[in-house]
Design an enzyme around this catalytic site. Sequence first.
Site, PDB file in Angstrom:
ATOM      1  N   GLU A  17      -3.328   7.604  -4.404  1.00  0.00           N
ATOM      2  CA  GLU A  17      -3.053   5.913  -3.581  1.00  0.00           C
ATOM      3  C   GLU A  17      -3.291   4.669  -4.913  1.00  0.00           C
ATOM      4  OE1 GLU A  17      -5.906   4.710   0.010  1.00  0.00           O
ATOM      5  OE2 GLU A  17      -7.029   3.958  -1.603  1.00  0.00           O
TER       6      GLU A  17
ATOM      7  N   TYR B 249       0.867  -1.266   0.147  1.00  0.00           N
ATOM      8  CA  TYR B 249       0.308   0.109   0.204  1.00  0.00           C
ATOM      9  C   TYR B 249       0.834   1.209  -0.054  1.00  0.00           C
ATOM     10  CZ  TYR B 249      -3.514   3.567   2.169  1.00  0.00           C
ATOM     11  OH  TYR B 249      -4.040   4.950   1.512  1.00  0.00           O
TER      12      TYR B 249
END
Length: 380
Positions: free
Chosen positions: A189, A101
């Site tokens: 993101e 992530y």
Amino acid sequence: MDLLEYQGKQLFAEYGIPVSPGHAVFTVQEAVEAADRIGYPVVVKAQVHVGGRGKAGGIQLASDADSVRTHALDILGMDIRGHVVATLWIERASDIAEEYYASFTLDRSAKLDLGLLSARGGVDIEQVAAEEPDAIARLHVDPVDGLSEAVAREWVGRANLNPAATDGTVDVLVKLYRAYVDGDADLVEINPLILTTDGRVHALDAKVTLDDNAAFRHEWSEYEATQERDEREEAAHAKGLQYVGLDGYVGIIANGAGLAMSTVDIVSQVGGEPANFLDIGGGANADVMANALEVINNDAEVKSIFINIFGGITKGEEVANGIVQALGRVEIRSPIVIRLDGTNADEGRAILAAHESDRLVSQPTMIDAARKAVAMAGAS
Ligand code: GDP
Ligand code: MN
């Protein structure tokens, strides 16, 4: 403004971040043609402005044209948490060794940018933050200094990724930060950022929120064309009102953005659900009030209306007269609760008192008015 995944990936590609080749399509036939051009296996991905598509069945691997057809048919028109799928992104399937992530956003309290990096990708980062906060390596970046490769490398070291992913991740993070700053994003993101079985680091998903205030610096018309429109917001903005649509049933009218936000908060605090944020600005004359009431009245979900006005330069009696005149112009479906305070509040309340009924109630404080509005919503 939120981008669709494929638009986010196009932005990433402009900054040199590795993404899979693919095509955005709108029909089953186009999906099959795109897959044939890309070569199998491919992934068929729903393009909606909401995450969790995988869990909802909106992401499917396909190894041949028949299965692309089946999945495209299935996913087009699918409702993913209130968003109907009209666009698919078909890209070459990746062989995943590990899922990470990575993101950048603004940390307002620190007055710095904040990067998050975790070896636990592919799942909700909120869940990781709650269950295993140490699994997220944080990095504050001063936008004046930018993100150097050396700092990125130290950060990646703290995140305990597979050493094979270090160089590729450092490269992606430096480029991702550049995309975030130069692209005028509020959020970038990548979840998951993957290490492939042949050792490459690659963005498998993209979530990008652009800062609308920077629109004048960019050519964003293609992104604007795919925005989902809230009819209530369009109508309100056309009337020059500061309005944000929400999902609840208590319509809100307040003067000043701060008071409007507090009104949304207090309705939630007493157990209600606000239908909107609406700031009518400094004045509260009959025209503005009538426009605001009209917008709220057209929202079918609204069960009661809470008018929260604090008179400053505008005096209480002018506000009260504005409300009374507006009520004469618009046929209102829902009961109304008014809290009027500030300059000449007593004079204003006296004017309102002459018009009160079981459908129009005045309350002296914000919390009383909020409770009353929520109670009246339940009763109507
Ligand atoms: P989200 O559910 O909306 O976040 O959509 P993602 O694009 O992140 O995809 C969800 C999951 O689908 C990923 O975490 C992967 O596990 C899987 N996935 C997506 N693309 C591929 C791919 O090319 N190959 C494989 N094997 N899995 C994929
Ligand atoms: Mn994802």
